[in-house]
Every structure is written in C-alpha cells, then in structure tokens.
Design an enzyme around this catalytic site. Structure first.
Site, mmCIF file in Angstrom:
data_model
loop_
_atom_site.group_PDB
_atom_site.id
_atom_site.type_symbol
_atom_site.label_atom_id
_atom_site.label_comp_id
_atom_site.label_asym_id
_atom_site.label_seq_id
_atom_site.Cartn_x
_atom_site.Cartn_y
_atom_site.Cartn_z
ATOM 1 N N ASP A 95 1.081 -1.405 -0.059
ATOM 2 C CA ASP A 95 -0.480 0.396 0.134
ATOM 3 C C ASP A 95 0.924 1.213 0.122
ATOM 4 O OD1 ASP A 95 -2.518 1.401 0.204
ATOM 5 O OD2 ASP A 95 -1.489 2.156 2.301
ATOM 6 N N ALA A 96 1.183 1.899 -1.064
ATOM 7 C CA ALA A 96 2.116 3.191 -1.343
ATOM 8 C C ALA A 96 1.344 3.629 0.412
ATOM 9 C CB ALA A 96 1.283 4.409 -2.468
ATOM 10 N N ASP A 128 0.264 7.552 -10.331
ATOM 11 C CA ASP A 128 -0.307 7.092 -11.005
ATOM 12 C C ASP A 128 -1.540 6.739 -10.083
ATOM 13 O OD1 ASP A 128 -1.155 6.516 -13.429
ATOM 14 O OD2 ASP A 128 0.450 4.873 -13.506
#
Length: 567
Positions: free
Chosen positions: A390-391, A436
């Site tokens: 997870d970013a 992104d």
C-alpha cells in the site's frame, strides 16, 4: 412439567385445538408416560432453535455484505453504497417485524416459507445485480429492491422464532429474548468474518451468495419439518417440502451455471475479446484484446488503460516531471508498467521503484504478452524494482514485497519501505515522484489524495524534487480535481495544473498537477533531452495549462484522512 407459555391461539396449519405439541404435550409424570410425547426434550428443542437463529443471523449478514460489496464494485463509492444498503435494510427490518405479527398464529409454517423466500432472494441477489449491470447498465433500483426485500424477511425472523421457542422453552420470556439475541449477534459475528476471509476469497461473490442461500433454506426447513412437523397439517408439510425442494433446485442449478453466467456477463461488459479475468485480493483484473487489436485493461469494471490512447495519459503524467534531475524515480501505483516505460526512455535514469498494491497486476504486466509488449517490457529492465505494498503504508516506512526484474526471480518478503531506497535514512531521496493512482472519488483511494499522504511524500523527495499527480478528470469532476490541487498546496507544495485530452476513440480527458516544495511553482515545460513523443509537445502542454487556469475553482477545502472531500 414444562411451564406453560402464553402464545397466540392456533389456526389452520396446526393440528389440534391445543396448539403446538411441545406446548400441549406432557412430560413423564411420576407414575408413567404422558401422552403426546415430543420428538425432543424441551432443552434439546430450545437448543436446536437457537442454533437455527445462529445460522440465520450469519446468512442474513452475508446477504447484507454481498449487496454492499457488489454495489461498491459495480458503482464505486463504497461509503455511499454501504450507507444506502444498511439504512434501507434496517428500515425494512422494522417493517418486517411489524408484518410478522400476522404470521404468529401460523409461526411454524410461516417461518419455513419465510426462510425459503429469504434463501431464494438473498442467494440470487448478487446474480441478479450483476446481470442488471451487465445487460441493463443500471443496478441502483435493483439494489434498493433487494435491500428492502431481504431486510423485510430478516426482520420477520425474530418475532416468529420467539413464538416458536416459547412453545418449547422452560424459560421466562425475558430469558428467552436474551438467548435469542445472543445467538443472533454471535451468528452475525461469524457471518461477518466468514464473508471477507472465507467465502469471498474461496468462492467469489456469486457462488458464496448461492451457497449461503442453500444453507439458509436447509436450516429453516429442517427446523420446521423436524421439530414442528407433527403439528402441521399434511397440506402444510407438503407445501414446505415442495417449496424448499424448488428453492434448493434453483440455487443448485444457478451454482452449476455460475461460471457460464460470469463469462457471458463479462462479454456483455467488456466485449468479446476478454483474454484474462482474475479476481485478486485487491480487485478484479480484466485484460481484453491485444492480439492484433486494441488492448484494454479494466480494474474493478472501470477502464484503466486503453491501448488506443494510453500514451497520451502517460506522456502527460511523466515527462513534465522529468525536467531537472531524474536519476531516481518513485512511481506510486502504475503496476501496469506504462509509467515506468516512459521513465526508462531517459538513459540517465539509474533507479525506478514502483509501489503497487496488487502483486497480481505486476505479474501480469511482466508475463502477459500484450501488456508486457505495451509497457516495453519495463519490468525486465534491471533498473526497475517493484514493491507490492500500500503506497500510504510504504511511505510511512512499512514493509512490502519486493520483486526485481522478471529475470531475477519472484517476489519475496523484504524491507521495502522508503528507508530502504530513499527518504529519511535512505540515499538522498527521489528526484521525481509520480502518483499514478486510481481516481480520488473512488472511496478506497481517498487516503492516497489526502493532505497526510502528500505530507509523507515530502519526506521522500530529494531537494528540488518534483511530484506529478494524476488528479482525475477536470471536465467530469472539476470539484474533485481542484480539491486535489488545494490539498497539495495545504501540504506545502506549489502547483502547476494542466490537462491532457484522450483520442477520439475514448473522448476522455485527464487532469494533472506538477508540484514541488518551495516559494514558486515548478515550471511547466518538457526536458531538453525529452525523447520523441507521440502526442505531447510544448504547445499542447502550454495550452493544457492555460485551460486549467481558466477553469480554476477557488474556496475549496483540503481533504484529510478524517475529513475526506472527494466523492
């Protein structure tokens, strides 16, 4: 002697003027047997009813969660879908509880028919919703209808079960109510945990709903026919047997055909060219076309990449941010490898880190012939390191799964936080960070467009580093786009908004923000060493910036974790 309970007078469907045999039957007296001995002792009968309460509660919660999950997948915005489904169902349960008063004099046969109806309606709900989405393109009315129907039937369960358990229970009414609700709540707990951790991963949404319906029908029918069968007329018993047999046959037939149904529905949604359809722990991934024709990538039913014009999006996202130092680049999201493809066109890029939540998307980007060809085999480049994480968690320094180039082997557990490759404790931070990520109005993505998220991004940027953010469609969702811009500025960035327009085949547009820390916004221009581009040039970039300044919305509030502003 079993304590007599006050129950409604019997009516047609119950044999004998004294009502249910459990209430009217007599236990053994000291001198011998009483007449009308029931099939089970009172305690055993009470336990059986509570077990059915447990099963029905678990099934009911699975129906609710199925509706919420499928509506979120089909319509997006999980908060709205959960609110609609749960509020409508709670209201409907109150209506069902009131309507159940009319069935209390026929509690046994009424409960059996009610459970059969609930099994059919709840079991087929996901199937019908998906069919409405695939062939009609509209599911909202069906969603509300199923929420009402299932809620009414669930709401009628407890009053009828209360009547039935009083026919066999030695307890006072207060103790009986406590037992019923305890079994109901524990069953709901089990159903709520079984759905995400067992049913959904192993069976999928459609099959898990059908199986839950079958369990529901068997539990309700078995209770009535076994425990209260002697109290029913022959006609009532025959009716219950036929109805339950028909319901189970329908559910079994649907289960057998569910694979064919899913393939037909996918063709209706995505066209005839579906090559890959896989449900991961994160999302459904569908790859369509690509063998001599246009390639499409769908994530959870939404077109994410179109081979007809994806280059317009990725050129606009990446290349303005590459003006300046760009030896080390971080891509948040972008598991398809297409943003990495654009970054790798610069020969002086030394390292590219891709942080993508879905490891299966990374695998497909490496191995699928059409997608890997479209991304220029980016994951085969030794400069690329892919991290499955997870970013948000990764930026905080959490762990992820690291995988190198496709020739270097598979993924393995490793320290994959920014401290292992950049940011505090790293090697000087990233020159460029490219966000992104899915559109911000998708509820699961809102934290990735929050002020806190951008605050974490500042920690991994090198001095003078740039952050490029995809911020949704400025024409379709202008308020969402400008909220992203406001949030970036609240986190300390100065921003340069711009947009890009898709090709005539898709008629889409995308909004971007180029941001950096400091007193002035970053200049919006292409690098001197920019490679040859197919769509983006200095004039189109400047035109996109002017258009966004003309459309600017003021007075918006930044989005935070506890006060999200998207939707």
């Amino acid at each position: 002697m079993i304590e007599q309970q006050s129950v409604p007078p019997p009516c047609r469907g119950l044999r004998g003027s004294r009502g249910a045999r459990f209430r009217a039957g007599r236990t053994r007296s000291r001198g011998g047997r009483g007449e009308g001995r029931p099939p089970l002792r009172a305690d055993a009968g009470r336990f059986l009813i509570l077990a059915v309460v447990f099963i029905c509660a678990a099934c009911g919660l699975v129906y609710e969660l199925e509706l919420v999950a499928l509506a979120s997948y089909l319509l997006g915005d999980s908060v709205t879908q959960a609110s609609v489904v749960l509020s409508v169902m709670v209201f409907a349960m109150g209506v069902g509880s009131l309507l159940a008063k009319r069935l209390r004099c026929r509690a046994a046969v009424g409960f059996g028919l009610l459970e059969a109806s609930l099994a059919l309606l709840g079991g087929c709900s996901a199937l019908v919703l998906y069919a409405a989405y695939a062939w009609l393109g509209e599911t909202r009315y069906a969603l509300v209808g199923f929420s009402l129907g299932v809620g009414i039937l669930i709401g009628a369960e407890i009053p009828l079960l209360m009547t039935l358990i009083q026919r066999v229970s030695r307890q006072d009414a207060e103790g009986t109510v406590a037992d019923l609700f305890a079994a109901d709540y524990v069953g709901a707990l089990v159903g709520g945990l079984a759905f995400p951790f067992l049913l959904l991963p192993w069976l999928g949404q459609l099959t898990s709903a059908l199986l839950t319906g079958a369990v529901n029908a068997v539990a309700g029918g078995a209770l009535v026919l076994w425990l209260f069968g002697r109290d029913l007329t022959r006609r009532s018993r025959r009716l219950l047997i036929v109805v339950n047999a028909v319901v189970l046959a329908l559910l079994a037939t649907a289960t057998v055909l569910v694979g064919d149904f899913e393939r037909a529905a996918r063709r209706a949604v995505y066209g005839e060219g579906v090559r890959v359809a896989v449900r991961t722990d994160v999302q459904e991934i569908v790859l369509a076309g690509g063998r001599g024709g246009p390639f499409d990538l769908y994530l959870d039913g939404r077109l994410r990449v179109s081979g007809r014009d994806e280059f317009r999006y990725h050129e606009a996202l990446v290349h303005p941010a590459m003006r300046g130092p760009h030896a080390r680049v971080l891509i948040l999201g972008g598991g398809d490898g297409l943003a990495a493809r654009e970054v790798l066109r610069y020969g002086d890029v030394r390292e590219v880190t891709v942080v993508e939540l879905d490891a299966e998307l990374i695998r497909l980007a490496r191995t699928d012939p059409a997608l890997s060809a479209l991304n220029g085999h980016a994951y085969g480049d030794p400069r690329v390191r892919a991290v499955s994480a997870d970013a948000f968690t990764w930026l905080r320094g959490g762990r992820g799964r690291v995988s190198g180039p496709s020739g270097a082997g598979g993924a393995g557990d490793a320290r994959a936080g920014p401290g292992a490759g950049g940011g505090p404790g790293g090697r000087g931070g990233f020159d460029v960070v490219i966000s992104d990520l899915p559109n911000p109005e998708i509820t699961d993505s809102t934290k990735l467009y929050s002020e806190e998220f951008y605050g974490l991004a500042t920690r991994v940027l090198a001095p003078g580093g740039r952050l490029a953010v995809h911020a949704g469609s400025p024409s379709a969702k202008p308020r969402t786009y400008w909220t992203v811009d406001t949030t970036l500025r609240a986190a300390g960035f100065r921003t340069s908004p711009y947009r890009a327009v898709g090709g005539p085949a898709t008629a889409r547009d995308w909004g971007f923000d180029l941001a950096r820390l400091g007193p002035r916004p970053p200049p919006l221009a292409l690098p001197a060493d920019v490679p040859r581009l197919r769509s983006l040039g200095p004039s189109s970039l400047a035109a996109g910036a002017r258009e966004m300044e003309r459309r600017r919305l003021a007075g918006l509030t930044a989005s935070t974790l506890v006060r999200p502003r998207y939707g």
